[in-house]
Design a protein around this motif. Sequence first.
Motif, PDB file in Angstrom:
ATOM      1  N   LYS A   1       0.833  -1.203   0.000  1.00  8.38           N
ATOM      2  CA  LYS A   1       0.000   0.000   0.000  1.00  8.38           C
ATOM      3  C   LYS A   1       0.872   1.260   0.000  1.00  8.38           C
ATOM      4  N   ASP A   2       1.927   1.241   0.790  1.00 11.34           N
ATOM      5  CA  ASP A   2       2.823   2.393   0.859  1.00 11.34           C
ATOM      6  C   ASP A   2       3.533   2.610  -0.483  1.00 11.34           C
ATOM      7  N   MET A   3       4.003   1.520  -1.089  1.00 11.99           N
ATOM      8  CA  MET A   3       4.652   1.617  -2.392  1.00 11.99           C
ATOM      9  C   MET A   3       3.677   2.141  -3.440  1.00 11.99           C
ATOM     10  N   ALA A   4       2.422   1.685  -3.382  1.00 15.62           N
ATOM     11  CA  ALA A   4       1.411   2.139  -4.340  1.00 15.62           C
ATOM     12  C   ALA A   4       1.147   3.636  -4.191  1.00 15.62           C
ATOM     13  N   GLU A   5       1.062   4.114  -2.954  1.00 17.38           N
ATOM     14  CA  GLU A   5       0.843   5.542  -2.725  1.00 17.38           C
ATOM     15  C   GLU A   5       1.992   6.359  -3.298  1.00 17.38           C
ATOM     16  N   GLU A   6       3.208   5.887  -3.093  1.00 16.44           N
ATOM     17  CA  GLU A   6       4.379   6.591  -3.618  1.00 16.44           C
ATOM     18  C   GLU A   6       4.372   6.595  -5.147  1.00 16.44           C
ATOM     19  N   LEU A   7       4.000   5.490  -5.742  1.00 10.84           N
ATOM     20  CA  LEU A   7       3.926   5.414  -7.205  1.00 10.84           C
ATOM     21  C   LEU A   7       2.858   6.365  -7.749  1.00 10.84           C
ATOM     22  N   ARG A   8       1.742   6.464  -7.033  1.00 13.08           N
ATOM     23  CA  ARG A   8       0.684   7.385  -7.468  1.00 13.08           C
ATOM     24  C   ARG A   8       1.147   8.838  -7.332  1.00 13.08           C
TER      25      ARG A   8
END
Length: 414
Positions: A402-409
């Motif tokens: 989830k944290d990686m996804a937020e950073e990618l977004r």
Amino acid sequence: MRSMTVVWVLFGFFVLSHSAAAAEGCVSCHKEATPGVVADWQASEHSKEDVGCADCHGSEHTTKHDIDRAKLPIVETCAKCHEDQVKQYRSGKHSIAWAAYKAMPTTHQLPSALTDGHKGCGGCHKIGEKSEEEVLKLKQSGSHFGHAACDSCHTRHLFSKEEARQPQACQTCHMGFDHPQWEMYESSKHGVRHKLKQLRIIPEHASAPTCQTCHMQDGNHEVRTAWGFLAVRLPLPEDEQWQKDQVTILQALGVLDPDGQPTDRLEVVKAADVARLDQEAFNKERNKMIGACSQCHAKDFAEAELAKGDDMIRRADHLLAEAIRVIAGLYRDGVLSKPEGYAYPFPDLLTFHDAPRPIEQKLFVMHLSHRMRAFQGAFHGNPDYSLWYGWSAMVRDLTEIKDMAEELRRRHSG
């Protein structure tokens, strides 16, 4: 009638004598060339029954100059004498191990030493049945040995039934990253008690189940479980949320398309019979396991413990499905490009370490390492594996994804 009996007795004596004489010829050379092989064969039941080298390897190889004429045993070789055991083996998952790993997309990205060379996946999956043509191809590529399948557990050339009955016979393959059944069993109460029996610290008659007690009841070589290897099955659960989660996982495994319809991969699963695809098949294996547990425990206790394993799958599935949906959302919104070769807009769980980016790599580990530990630890009576190596690791995986996804977004929008 009596004369015919005499003829058959004499014929049998001739065959056994011929076999024994031929074996003596092999032994005279192989005592120097491969003394360990000779020692094992001489200690085997085969030797006692006058089953000689030529019975398995043929008689064309006679000198060191024609080694390539020695036949390599395959399952059919063993079936000549062990028809029932081979029939059982062919009905179970071990027999399709070779085909299953060949069907994995990642297999063909690996160095040949790890696959056909048996230094990786092939080292265990070689227990699967192969045709004579496949064996010949492997031989030509330099992978000469270990194609009989039966010798994965009944190690050649001793082929000991007693060896194959010990849990250590399963240890080489059922351990490590994606299926640490050995580590779970060895440190469970079942495994500890069996080790104490082997050390003669507790009595021989003490209750101490082995892998074979549960998975090879009455010596049956089928080796099949209710949930199968990846803990996916049909029909889908009645629980609405669990059903949605399992559909998501099946889509990420590529056996259901985005509309929930079967794909070609499902046909492969059906053909290989590696998953239970109807309630009757599931109940058959579950009832067999309850029967095994009930040898030592009350039936209601056994049913309750297995139900806890089912519930562990349900809860682990929810974590995994949420992680899959997070990454599928990145594909859908254009934050990440769907990797080339992925048939559907879902991360492909069967690409393993060939997944293209860290976030998909994290999902691969969550699925094949941590989810396996969560539910297999429950079924194998090992709470530490189920909690710390399984559930806890999955919770941390999901947090990171989830944290990686937020950073990618953030990067995508910026």
